[in-house]
Write an enzyme that holds these catalytic residues in place. Sequence first.
Site, PDB file in Angstrom:
ATOM      1  N   GLN A  96       0.815  -1.208   0.000  1.00 51.40           N
ATOM      2  CA  GLN A  96       0.000   0.000   0.000  1.00 51.40           C
ATOM      3  C   GLN A  96       0.849   1.257   0.000  1.00 51.40           C
ATOM      4  O   GLN A  96       2.037   1.227   0.324  1.00 51.40           O
ATOM      5  CB  GLN A  96      -0.903   0.012   1.231  1.00 51.40           C
ATOM      6  CG  GLN A  96      -0.149  -0.034   2.552  1.00 51.40           C
ATOM      7  CD  GLN A  96      -1.077  -0.194   3.747  1.00 51.40           C
ATOM      8  OE1 GLN A  96      -1.433   0.797   4.385  1.00 51.40           O
ATOM      9  NE2 GLN A  96      -1.483  -1.430   4.035  1.00 51.40           N
ATOM     10  N   HIS A  98       0.141   5.809   0.754  1.00 51.64           N
ATOM     11  CA  HIS A  98      -0.781   6.839   1.208  1.00 51.64           C
ATOM     12  C   HIS A  98      -0.532   8.121   0.420  1.00 51.64           C
ATOM     13  O   HIS A  98       0.610   8.426   0.061  1.00 51.64           O
ATOM     14  CB  HIS A  98      -0.591   7.102   2.702  1.00 51.64           C
ATOM     15  CG  HIS A  98      -0.670   5.867   3.547  1.00 51.64           C
ATOM     16  ND1 HIS A  98      -1.771   5.049   3.545  1.00 51.64           N
ATOM     17  CD2 HIS A  98       0.221   5.306   4.403  1.00 51.64           C
ATOM     18  CE1 HIS A  98      -1.558   4.033   4.371  1.00 51.64           C
ATOM     19  NE2 HIS A  98      -0.359   4.165   4.891  1.00 51.64           N
ATOM     20  N   GLU A 133       2.855   8.347   8.567  1.00 52.56           N
ATOM     21  CA  GLU A 133       2.709   7.490   9.742  1.00 52.56           C
ATOM     22  C   GLU A 133       4.065   7.027  10.259  1.00 52.56           C
ATOM     23  O   GLU A 133       5.079   7.087   9.555  1.00 52.56           O
ATOM     24  CB  GLU A 133       1.836   6.275   9.425  1.00 52.56           C
ATOM     25  CG  GLU A 133       2.420   5.328   8.387  1.00 52.56           C
ATOM     26  CD  GLU A 133       1.475   4.193   8.041  1.00 52.56           C
ATOM     27  OE1 GLU A 133       1.952   3.049   7.902  1.00 52.56           O
ATOM     28  OE2 GLU A 133       0.260   4.439   7.870  1.00 52.56           O
ATOM     29  N   HIS A 256       4.710   0.101   1.150  1.00 52.16           N
ATOM     30  CA  HIS A 256       5.091  -0.665   2.333  1.00 52.16           C
ATOM     31  C   HIS A 256       4.068  -1.758   2.604  1.00 52.16           C
ATOM     32  O   HIS A 256       2.939  -1.726   2.094  1.00 52.16           O
ATOM     33  CB  HIS A 256       5.241   0.239   3.562  1.00 52.16           C
ATOM     34  CG  HIS A 256       3.994   0.995   3.923  1.00 52.16           C
ATOM     35  ND1 HIS A 256       3.594   2.126   3.237  1.00 52.16           N
ATOM     36  CD2 HIS A 256       3.059   0.808   4.891  1.00 52.16           C
ATOM     37  CE1 HIS A 256       2.478   2.597   3.760  1.00 52.16           C
ATOM     38  NE2 HIS A 256       2.122   1.799   4.769  1.00 52.16           N
ATOM     39  N   ARG A 275      -4.143   0.360  -2.423  1.00 50.76           N
ATOM     40  CA  ARG A 275      -3.584  -0.986  -2.343  1.00 50.76           C
ATOM     41  C   ARG A 275      -3.405  -1.578  -3.728  1.00 50.76           C
ATOM     42  O   ARG A 275      -4.187  -1.278  -4.647  1.00 50.76           O
ATOM     43  CB  ARG A 275      -4.491  -1.904  -1.525  1.00 50.76           C
ATOM     44  CG  ARG A 275      -4.824  -1.388  -0.129  1.00 50.76           C
ATOM     45  CD  ARG A 275      -5.824  -2.301   0.570  1.00 50.76           C
ATOM     46  NE  ARG A 275      -6.197  -1.793   1.881  1.00 50.76           N
ATOM     47  CZ  ARG A 275      -7.185  -0.932   2.110  1.00 50.76           C
ATOM     48  NH1 ARG A 275      -7.913  -0.489   1.082  1.00 50.76           N
ATOM     49  NH2 ARG A 275      -7.454  -0.516   3.319  1.00 50.76           N
TER      50      ARG A 275
END
Length: 397
Positions: A96, A98, A133, A256, A275
């Site tokens: 995935q 972001h 994140e 990642h 994804r």
Amino acid sequence: MDLLHNTVQPYDWGSRTLLPELMGIPPTGAPQAELWMGAHPAAPSRLSRGEALAPLDRIVAEDPEGELGAVTLRRFGPRLPFLVKLLAADAPLSVQVHPDLAQAQAGFARENALGVPLGAVHRNYRDDQHKPEMIVALTPFRGLCGFRDPEDCAALLDSLRVPALRPYAETLRTVPEPQALSRVFRAFLRPPEELLGAVARALAVAATGSAGAHIAAYDRIAQAYPGDPGLLSSLMLRYVELSPGEALFLGAGVPHAYLSGLGVEIMASSDNVLRCGLTSKHVDAEELIRIVRFDAPPTRVLSPREEGEGEEVYPAPVDDFRLSRYLLRAGDPWRCVTLDAPQIVLCTAGAMSLSSSKENVDIGPGQAVYVPAGAEAGLEGAGMAFRATTGTAERLG
């Protein structure tokens, strides 16, 4: 200060034992993948204000300046800008990425204009926020993070001795980076079934030898997701092992996939995930290709730095969140945690107490306390606790 009541997400990749063992409770027999702590509308924490439990997002909306403080409100608007999770993986997560803030805002507006319901399984953008994140390992933690160096990736493909992989290895060696990564990654998103089968068989053979932990990890992926095209794209990602206390920061566009272990995760408060495989959830390889960064610098393993008064900070190049750790022994002095920004304090080992002149809240492993901006608070006890706040927070007093 308020004790938080939090939601466990039962995603199918979750561990059945790691969260119960941390919290000292019996396992349910079902996967317990993530414990969410924050005000994201998908699963807001609840707290006691009055006679009943109220969701934290509603508490913030009713008095944004009182809960967030003037600086946080001015910078992020009337919302808690970070989300904390305990993440417990027993099987590989999806490959995935972001989006950055501009991409998230454009994607959210586009899907709204198309009339895609927010809860639709095929929706990519569930909010208009980016999602940088950080994961901090509580146990040995394994994952795939960022692209391998093209030469290193070519060597890995050659080591599997699958003839059909040779053209891809040649591309990685002869085409300039990042074009080489882009060409091979795009091709790997739609591989022939026979190539997937051949790679899976080669990994199974290699994993029985002395090829290393990374080969065993890719073999485990092949066994967990037979026939999934995400297997080939995962081969292009760097295998990383974290010891307890070590961390990774993941910015926008960095591919990642976490593999196994228990960790504290903090992120901007968003649920935007693109994804391309290794999942039963929605896959949109074309949108992921638009978002992924083939030129991203290698992701480094991070250790915390001492900030004084027993606080160790994990550096992150964003102001949506700031994560720090306290390792306390019985008899250590009271640690002041009063800030001009909202906080979530999470205990992960031992027993802690947050106190002020007016109240006291005790927490054990897996329990967390919400501290609104400006609230007088101190931390003491014996064990380990993590403090989440914004990157713009300033100490008061």
